[in-house]
Motif scaffolding. Structure first.
Motif, short mmCIF file in Angstrom:
data_model
loop_
_atom_site.label_atom_id
_atom_site.label_comp_id
_atom_site.label_asym_id
_atom_site.label_seq_id
_atom_site.Cartn_x
_atom_site.Cartn_y
_atom_site.Cartn_z
N LEU A 167 11.82 6.22 4.10
CA LEU A 167 11.37 5.92 2.74
C LEU A 167 11.28 7.17 1.87
O LEU A 167 11.51 7.12 0.67
N THR A 168 10.95 8.29 2.47
CA THR A 168 10.64 9.48 1.68
C THR A 168 11.71 10.57 1.74
O THR A 168 11.66 11.49 0.93
N GLN A 169 12.66 10.52 2.63
CA GLN A 169 13.59 11.64 2.79
C GLN A 169 14.43 11.89 1.55
O GLN A 169 14.83 13.02 1.29
N ASP A 170 14.70 10.88 0.76
CA ASP A 170 15.52 11.09 -0.43
C ASP A 170 14.68 11.47 -1.66
O ASP A 170 15.21 11.77 -2.70
N ARG A 171 13.38 11.48 -1.55
CA ARG A 171 12.52 11.82 -2.68
C ARG A 171 12.30 13.32 -2.81
O ARG A 171 11.94 13.81 -3.85
N GLU A 200 0.83 -1.20 0.00
CA GLU A 200 0.00 0.00 0.00
C GLU A 200 0.86 1.26 0.00
O GLU A 200 0.57 2.22 -0.70
N ILE A 201 1.94 1.24 0.77
CA ILE A 201 2.87 2.37 0.82
C ILE A 201 3.53 2.56 -0.54
O ILE A 201 3.62 3.69 -1.05
N GLU A 202 3.97 1.47 -1.16
CA GLU A 202 4.61 1.55 -2.48
C GLU A 202 3.65 2.13 -3.52
O GLU A 202 4.05 2.92 -4.37
N GLU A 203 2.39 1.74 -3.44
CA GLU A 203 1.39 2.25 -4.38
C GLU A 203 1.21 3.77 -4.22
O GLU A 203 1.14 4.51 -5.20
N ILE A 204 1.17 4.23 -3.00
CA ILE A 204 1.02 5.66 -2.73
C ILE A 204 2.27 6.42 -3.19
O ILE A 204 2.17 7.51 -3.76
N LEU A 205 3.44 5.83 -2.99
CA LEU A 205 4.68 6.45 -3.47
C LEU A 205 4.68 6.56 -5.00
O LEU A 205 5.11 7.56 -5.56
N GLN A 206 4.19 5.53 -5.68
CA GLN A 206 4.12 5.55 -7.14
C GLN A 206 3.12 6.58 -7.66
O GLN A 206 3.27 7.09 -8.75
N GLN A 207 2.12 6.90 -6.84
CA GLN A 207 1.13 7.91 -7.23
C GLN A 207 1.65 9.33 -7.03
O GLN A 207 0.96 10.28 -7.34
N GLY A 208 2.85 9.46 -6.46
CA GLY A 208 3.47 10.77 -6.37
C GLY A 208 3.70 11.34 -4.99
O GLY A 208 4.18 12.46 -4.86
N ALA A 209 3.39 10.61 -3.95
CA ALA A 209 3.67 11.11 -2.60
C ALA A 209 5.18 11.22 -2.42
O ALA A 209 5.91 10.29 -2.75
N LYS A 240 -2.39 9.93 3.32
CA LYS A 240 -3.01 9.09 2.30
C LYS A 240 -3.16 7.63 2.71
O LYS A 240 -4.02 6.94 2.18
N SER A 241 -2.33 7.15 3.64
CA SER A 241 -2.37 5.74 4.00
C SER A 241 -2.89 5.47 5.41
O SER A 241 -3.26 4.35 5.72
N ARG A 242 -2.89 6.46 6.27
CA ARG A 242 -3.21 6.37 7.69
C ARG A 242 -2.10 5.70 8.49
O ARG A 242 -2.23 5.47 9.69
N ALA A 243 -0.99 5.39 7.88
CA ALA A 243 0.16 4.85 8.62
C ALA A 243 0.65 5.92 9.59
O ALA A 243 0.83 7.07 9.21
N GLY A 244 0.82 5.56 10.83
CA GLY A 244 1.26 6.52 11.83
C GLY A 244 0.13 7.22 12.55
O GLY A 244 0.36 8.06 13.41
N MET A 245 -1.11 6.88 12.24
CA MET A 245 -2.25 7.52 12.89
C MET A 245 -2.92 6.63 13.92
O MET A 245 -3.98 6.93 14.42
#
Length: 91
Positions: free
Chosen positions: A57-61, A19-28, A37-42
């Protein structure tokens, strides 16, 4: 159904890596956007378990360090009014 190689990122909200990979591919491109977008961390732990991994996962993007880190809050448990009143009278 998740495949056997898929693993849970956020145990509180039952969010899988796929699910995280899918959201990353959508541009997050930052941890805050992934969280929203995922509720991870909530969940109950308020991103204490999955937050560092999501941020890694996101710091280098994002080329600029303008993204907002995930906010951590202490877990809160509800208390009944009866228990609250008992505690108040004992003090």
């Amino acid at each position: 159904m998740k495949n056997q190689e898929d693993f849970i990122i956020c145990r509180c909200e039952n969010i899988h890596m796929s699910e995280i990979e899918e959201i990353l591919q959508q541009g997050a491109d930052n941890a805050r956007e992934l969280k929203l977008k995922s509720r991870a961390g909530m969940g109950f732990c308020a991103s204490r378990t999955c937050g560092p991994f999501i941020e890694s996962l996101t710091q280098d993007r994002d080329e600029t360090p303008s993204y907002i880190n995930l906010k951590s809050q202490p877990p809160i448990r509800t208390i009944s009014m009866e228990d609250f009143i008992k505690e108040d009278f004992h003090d």
